[in-house]
Design an enzyme around this catalytic site. Structure first.
Site, PDB file in Angstrom:
ATOM      1  N   HIS A 148      13.119 -72.022 -38.647  1.00 25.72           N
ATOM      2  CA  HIS A 148      11.815 -72.315 -38.060  1.00 25.72           C
ATOM      3  C   HIS A 148      10.485 -71.893 -39.128  1.00 25.72           C
ATOM      4  CE1 HIS A 148      12.193 -67.836 -37.261  1.00 25.72           C
ATOM      5  NE2 HIS A 148      10.964 -67.795 -37.761  1.00 25.72           N
ATOM      6  N   HIS A 197      12.080 -70.290 -30.704  1.00 22.58           N
ATOM      7  CA  HIS A 197      11.163 -71.031 -31.482  1.00 22.58           C
ATOM      8  C   HIS A 197      11.449 -71.911 -32.400  1.00 22.58           C
ATOM      9  CE1 HIS A 197      11.937 -67.734 -33.978  1.00 22.58           C
ATOM     10  NE2 HIS A 197      10.678 -67.381 -34.575  1.00 22.58           N
ATOM     11  N   HIS A 211       5.292 -68.036 -42.858  1.00 27.16           N
ATOM     12  CA  HIS A 211       6.553 -67.971 -43.379  1.00 27.16           C
ATOM     13  C   HIS A 211       7.261 -69.352 -42.938  1.00 27.16           C
ATOM     14  CE1 HIS A 211       7.439 -66.076 -39.399  1.00 27.16           C
ATOM     15  NE2 HIS A 211       8.578 -66.475 -39.440  1.00 27.16           N
ATOM     16  N   HIS A 243      12.524 -57.992 -33.851  1.00 22.27           N
ATOM     17  CA  HIS A 243      11.270 -58.348 -33.097  1.00 22.27           C
ATOM     18  C   HIS A 243      11.479 -58.227 -31.548  1.00 22.27           C
ATOM     19  CE1 HIS A 243       9.500 -60.344 -36.634  1.00 22.27           C
ATOM     20  NE2 HIS A 243      10.781 -61.399 -36.598  1.00 22.27           N
ATOM     21  N   TYR A 252      11.571 -59.824 -43.894  1.00 24.36           N
ATOM     22  CA  TYR A 252      10.559 -60.883 -44.311  1.00 24.36           C
ATOM     23  C   TYR A 252      10.618 -60.426 -45.879  1.00 24.36           C
ATOM     24  CZ  TYR A 252       8.750 -62.297 -39.781  1.00 24.36           C
ATOM     25  OH  TYR A 252       8.682 -62.618 -38.410  1.00 24.36           O
ATOM     26  N   GLU A 262      11.918 -65.821 -44.535  1.00 27.18           N
ATOM     27  CA  GLU A 262      12.578 -64.506 -43.611  1.00 27.18           C
ATOM     28  C   GLU A 262      14.173 -65.178 -43.418  1.00 27.18           C
ATOM     29  OE1 GLU A 262      12.160 -63.198 -38.817  1.00 27.18           O
ATOM     30  OE2 GLU A 262      11.272 -65.243 -39.339  1.00 27.18           O
TER      31      GLU A 262
END
Length: 304
Positions: A148, A197, A211, A243, A252, A262
């Site tokens: 992503h 996502h 990112h 997260h 990251y 990431e």
């Protein structure tokens, strides 16, 4: 009909040879083609020609490419996008190396996105006949696939409407200033597949990249990636940690030019009837970094 996935990220770097070492030797991507001053990389479990394109000339995002299910979908999306009020142009087969016909769109965030249905097929490193579960001679982290990207936008509400109305994305999670009629959108994590996502965006300047991410198969691989980063003196921003938003496990880090990357694992599955999760601004520390519950200034201010 539909958008299937993030197909490629095209970024600028300050030094092509330093970038080559990072993406090939540290991340373990395969250099498929070097053409016209650009490097085309793919990960071992990707079957299309490339997923990352690097060109010299600074830092930041050139464009994102999303692959659609069928060639005829492109015209449908084009009409929706034009009705929404965004600029589009047609791109011909070969205009992007190894990529077929499609359209190029300037998003409400000023980012450039391309939609296409065909890319040259290369195949995975394990093949499709009686394959092993991973290649025997992985290099570095050995990332299996691109996952992503997260970008910034001055008006998150409009960009969220664009992805929903034009491309049928859905919001898995949203961050808002508060609950109630005066609430403002801070960020949205939207999906077109069954992941948390496929694109995400947060409030910030238009046209910037926060990112782009690679998927790894579990927490132990995320930890091992951190060990590789230590061996190769990679600049780590945050992690290993987890997260709250997406529930993903993460590190990251920066490529040599300063573009943030990431590695990401875990998360949950989404479906067309997935109910949107909401986070409020007072809980953003926990939402972004669940364990420490703190945001550092660098994470929210360093963009390319």
């Amino acid at each position: 009909m539909g958008v299937m996935r993030l197909g490629y990220v095209h970024t600028r770097v300050t030094d092509l040879e330093e970038a080559r070492a990072h993406y090939a030797d540290t991340l373990g991507m395969r250099l498929v083609t070097e053409n016209d001053g650009r490097l085309y990389f793919k990960a071992w479990d990707e079957y299309d020609h490339h997923s990352v394109v690097l060109e010299e000339g600074g830092v930041g995002l050139v464009k994102l490419g999303y692959k659609v299910e069928r060639p005829e979908d492109i015209e449908v999306f084009e009409k929706r996008i034009q009705s929404f009020g965004c600029l589009t142009e047609r791109m011909s087969k070969g205009e992007n190396f190894a990529v077929g016909d499609g359209i190029r769109v300037v998003l409400p965030s000023d980012h450039v996105m391309e939609l296409y249905a065909d890319m040259e097929f290369v195949g995975t490193d394990t093949g499709s006949l009686n394959p092993d579960v991973f290649p025997r001679h992985l290099i570095g982290v050995g990332v299996p696939r691109l996952d992503h990207a997260l970008i910034t936008v001055e008006d998150p509400d409009t960009l969220e409407r664009f992805f929903a109305e034009c491309l049928d994305f859905r919001a898995a999670e949203r961050a808002v200033t508060t609950l109630g009629d005066d609430s403002e959108l801070i960020g949205s994590w939207m999906f077109c597949t069954n992941t948390p996502h496929d694109i995400a965006f947060i409030k910030g300047p238009n046209g910037k990249l926060h990112h782009f991410a690679y998927y790894l198969n579990g927490w132990s691989e995320v930890l091992r990636a951190g060990q590789i980063f230590a061996m190769d003196d990679v600049s780590v921003d945050v992690g290993p940690t987890q997260h709250g938003i997406t529930r993903g496990e993460t590190i990251y880090f920066f490529d040599p030019a300063g573009n943030r990357n990431e590695v990401f694992s875990g998360g949950y599955q989404t479906y067309p009837d997935f109910p949107t999760i909401t986070w409020t601004a007072d809980q953003l520390g926990k939402a972004i970094f669940y364990v420490s519950r703190e945001l550092n200034d660098r994470f929210t201010s360093v963009l390319t």
